[in-house]
Scaffold this motif. Sequence first.
Motif: not given
Length: 324
Positions: A238-242, A247-254, A303-305, A310-314
């Motif tokens: 969900a948008v607020e959760d992301v 949880e993924h470092p790439y999302t943190s970087g963005l 894989q996504l889990a 959220t679901e994250a692939a990390c």
Amino acid sequence: MSEPLLELNDLHVTFPVSSGAIKAVRGLDLTVHAGEVVGIVGESGSGKSASMLSVLGLHGPAAQVSGSVRFRGRELIGAPAAELRHLRGGRIGMIFQDPMTSLNPALTIGRQLSEAVIVHQKGSKRTAGERAIELLDMVSMPNPKARVRSYPHELSGGMRQRVMIAMAMANDPDLLIADEPTTALDVTTQAQILDVLRRIRTERHLAIAIITHDLGVVAGIADTVNVMYAGRIVERGAVEDVFYRHEHPYTSGLLACLPRLDSRSELVPIGGAPPALDALPPGCAFQDRCPHVSLECMSADVQLAPVGATEAACVNAPIRGAAR
């Protein structure tokens, strides 16, 4: 929840090149329900547009597309060309990235909107002309009766984008794919375009898949967000959760690259560059740019889990202390 309007399962899109094959999309799973706005975000080359072009069969003949793309339960990969032509601009509308190159410079706006109606509805030119004015009024185009006689070069960037939205909505589609609908627009015009999309979504219970590199765009319109990197979704939720519980470092970087009006802190770019899609490393494709990389990242095919909200692939998620 009802059955998905659009469902992509294990979608792969590969482009053969002299050096081998560019794996633009690698095993993508994505669903869009009626009335839902789904955001697909990531850097250029992450596979956002390539995945959505597969829905309409708009890749060139050299592209190798496999997996499943189902619209209202009907498989579209391998579907007859006539069926895909019926869907394009009919049940599925698309806003392309650059309206100046998508609109015909030799035809008036009214002519182009009318053609979109006539092709799918087989109506008269007069009826289609009236519909063109209605469509421009729907997207809040100033003085629509006069604008139908204008050529694309006579309109501002925001006006051309409104024309693209009107054309995509010409036949009351069930799904709208918006590819970077606010690129190169100033912030005021960007807000107006997003307001148009929100209003149309509410009034017509329209499903929207919005493709963008700008997380600020999806923050104000999307229900769910899919973060793509190197042809795969690396985080979804969900948008607020992301935004607040990712949880993924790439999302943190963005998110660290997203300007904030309430802070004077400097933007922190993601170091390095995305990997070449024809020479992907084993393991996680983000490993060379990740501040939390470990030996397992270099070999595990993650894989996504579900991880937290959220679901994250990390393999290292949840990552506590990552930039928020």
